[in-house]
Motif scaffolding. Structure first.
Motif, PDB file in Angstrom:
ATOM      1  N   GLN A 165       0.800  -1.227   0.000  1.00 18.55           N
ATOM      2  CA  GLN A 165       0.000   0.000   0.000  1.00 18.55           C
ATOM      3  C   GLN A 165       0.837   1.284   0.000  1.00 18.55           C
ATOM      4  N   PRO A 166       1.897   1.409   0.831  1.00 20.43           N
ATOM      5  CA  PRO A 166       2.711   2.635   0.751  1.00 20.43           C
ATOM      6  C   PRO A 166       3.344   2.848  -0.623  1.00 20.43           C
ATOM      7  N   VAL A 167       3.697   1.751  -1.306  1.00 18.06           N
ATOM      8  CA  VAL A 167       4.254   1.863  -2.648  1.00 18.06           C
ATOM      9  C   VAL A 167       3.191   2.395  -3.609  1.00 18.06           C
ATOM     10  N   LEU A 168       1.984   1.834  -3.529  1.00 18.20           N
ATOM     11  CA  LEU A 168       0.898   2.290  -4.396  1.00 18.20           C
ATOM     12  C   LEU A 168       0.547   3.750  -4.117  1.00 18.20           C
ATOM     13  N   ASP A 169       0.568   4.137  -2.848  1.00 18.30           N
ATOM     14  CA  ASP A 169       0.284   5.534  -2.489  1.00 18.30           C
ATOM     15  C   ASP A 169       1.296   6.467  -3.144  1.00 18.30           C
ATOM     16  N   TYR A 170       2.556   6.056  -3.120  1.00 18.22           N
ATOM     17  CA  TYR A 170       3.594   6.867  -3.758  1.00 18.22           C
ATOM     18  C   TYR A 170       3.352   6.942  -5.269  1.00 18.22           C
ATOM     19  N   LEU A 171       3.104   5.794  -5.885  1.00 15.98           N
ATOM     20  CA  LEU A 171       2.927   5.759  -7.345  1.00 15.98           C
ATOM     21  C   LEU A 171       1.705   6.554  -7.796  1.00 15.98           C
ATOM     22  N   ASN A 172       0.733   6.689  -6.924  1.00 17.10           N
ATOM     23  CA  ASN A 172      -0.477   7.443  -7.270  1.00 17.10           C
ATOM     24  C   ASN A 172      -0.348   8.938  -7.017  1.00 17.10           C
ATOM     25  N   THR A 173       0.753   9.352  -6.372  1.00 19.93           N
ATOM     26  CA  THR A 173       0.868  10.781  -6.017  1.00 19.93           C
ATOM     27  C   THR A 173       2.183  11.431  -6.426  1.00 19.93           C
ATOM     28  N   SER A 174       3.232  10.655  -6.646  1.00 15.45           N
ATOM     29  CA  SER A 174       4.564  11.261  -6.749  1.00 15.45           C
ATOM     30  C   SER A 174       5.329  10.920  -8.018  1.00 15.45           C
ATOM     31  N   ILE A 175       4.634  10.530  -9.074  1.00 13.26           N
ATOM     32  CA  ILE A 175       5.302  10.328 -10.359  1.00 13.26           C
ATOM     33  C   ILE A 175       4.896  11.443 -11.310  1.00 13.26           C
ATOM     34  N   LYS A 176       5.709  11.658 -12.338  1.00 15.39           N
ATOM     35  CA  LYS A 176       5.504  12.808 -13.222  1.00 15.39           C
ATOM     36  C   LYS A 176       4.277  12.661 -14.116  1.00 15.39           C
ATOM     37  N   LYS A 177       4.008  11.418 -14.554  1.00 10.09           N
ATOM     38  CA  LYS A 177       2.913  11.210 -15.515  1.00 10.09           C
ATOM     39  C   LYS A 177       2.018  10.065 -15.067  1.00 10.09           C
ATOM     40  N   PRO A 178       1.066  10.346 -14.164  1.00  5.52           N
ATOM     41  CA  PRO A 178       0.118   9.284 -13.789  1.00  5.52           C
ATOM     42  C   PRO A 178      -0.838   9.008 -14.942  1.00  5.52           C
ATOM     43  N   PRO A 179      -1.507   7.834 -14.951  1.00  6.19           N
ATOM     44  CA  PRO A 179      -1.413   6.772 -13.955  1.00  6.19           C
ATOM     45  C   PRO A 179      -0.187   5.895 -14.187  1.00  6.19           C
ATOM     46  N   PHE A 180       0.349   5.341 -13.113  1.00 11.30           N
ATOM     47  CA  PHE A 180       1.572   4.555 -13.219  1.00 11.30           C
ATOM     48  C   PHE A 180       1.357   3.281 -14.026  1.00 11.30           C
ATOM     49  N   GLN A 181       0.098   2.818 -14.120  1.00 14.21           N
ATOM     50  CA  GLN A 181      -0.181   1.577 -14.846  1.00 14.21           C
ATOM     51  C   GLN A 181       0.207   1.666 -16.323  1.00 14.21           C
ATOM     52  N   ASP A 182       0.284   2.901 -16.854  1.00  6.36           N
ATOM     53  CA  ASP A 182       0.661   3.074 -18.255  1.00  6.36           C
ATOM     54  C   ASP A 182       2.108   2.668 -18.519  1.00  6.36           C
ATOM     55  N   ALA A 183       2.900   2.589 -17.461  1.00  5.51           N
ATOM     56  CA  ALA A 183       4.321   2.261 -17.618  1.00  5.51           C
ATOM     57  C   ALA A 183       4.623   0.793 -17.310  1.00  5.51           C
TER      58      ALA A 183
END
Length: 240
Positions: free
Chosen positions: A209-227
């Protein structure tokens, strides 16, 4: 030769020796992406497979594996890890490596992309060579993370805490986080699961969950699933 020249010559020898020693100790982790023309795929995959098998026979090789993308079989990924730069460069001079370079001149849609990485909390050679079982349907996932500047250390801390939990999951074969050498805001995960069920369990495993929280808030181009890249192994295809 003057005293000054002798000192300079000695310093050059020491520098050269130090550089060679450094290269012989520095591990190499590299990802290479090839986008291959459809009509050349089989020949190119064969050349890559031959190179992988040759790599694995070298005592200085840690891991070597090749995949194509499930959604686009034109895209081939080669993953390599070596104990040192010297061994890596030696194999690059091998005829099998030269064959890939020769094919690349006419078989690629665009020039290959080379990504040098540093493994965070690296795995041993024995851990990298763990495999799933023949009866299992291995799932391999690669995820690129383009972090917002200034959040890199937070991301590494989150993963540092979660990594032992991830690697202890019964359905996980391999789990590695790496950071790009030339851009510290970019990361890549390489994850092997014994089955899709094991992957689904991982997605609902509380430590993620903490990893998902980061990926949903702190990457340049969400959603992270695209990568996310779903990979199909074609070499070496070893199984227990």
């Amino acid at each position: 030769m003057t005293t000054r020249n002798l000192i300079g010559f000695a310093a050059l020898i020491l520098f050269t020796s130090s550089l060679a020693t450094s290269q012989n100790k520095t591990p190499v982790s590299r990802i290479t992406c090839y986008e291959v023309k459809k009509e050349d795929q089989e020949n190119f995959k064969k050349a890559i497979s031959n190179y992988v098998l040759k790599s694995l026979s070298d005592e200085n090789n840690i891991m070597s594996e090749a995949y194509f993308e499930q959604e686009n079989q034109n895209v081939i990924w080669l993953f390599e890890r070596w104990k040192n730069q010297t061994a890596f460069e030696k194999l690059r001079k091998n005829p099998l490596s030269k064959m890939i370079k020769a094919l690349a001149k006419t078989s690629l849609i665009r020039p290959e992309k080379v990504i040098d990485i540093n493994d965070l909390e690296p795995l041993s050679k024995e851990q990298w060579r763990k495999t799933s079982k023949k009866k299992e349907h291995q799932l391999t996932i690669m995820l690129f993370i383009d972090a917002k500047a200034g959040t890199e250390e937070s991301f590494k801390t989150i993963y540092h805490k979660a990594m032992p939990e991830f690697r202890s999951e019964s359905g996980v074969v391999t789990y590695q986080l790496s950071q790009f050498v030339d851009d510290k805001t970019q990361f890549v995960t390489f994850e092997k699961f014994r089955s899709n069920d094991a992957f689904q369990y991982h997605l609902h495993f509380p430590p993620i969950q903490p990893v998902l929280d980061y990926l949903n808030t702190s990457i340049k181009k969400p959603p992270f699933q695209d990568a996310i890249h779903n990979l199909i192994e074609f070499s070496p295809l070893f199984r227990e």
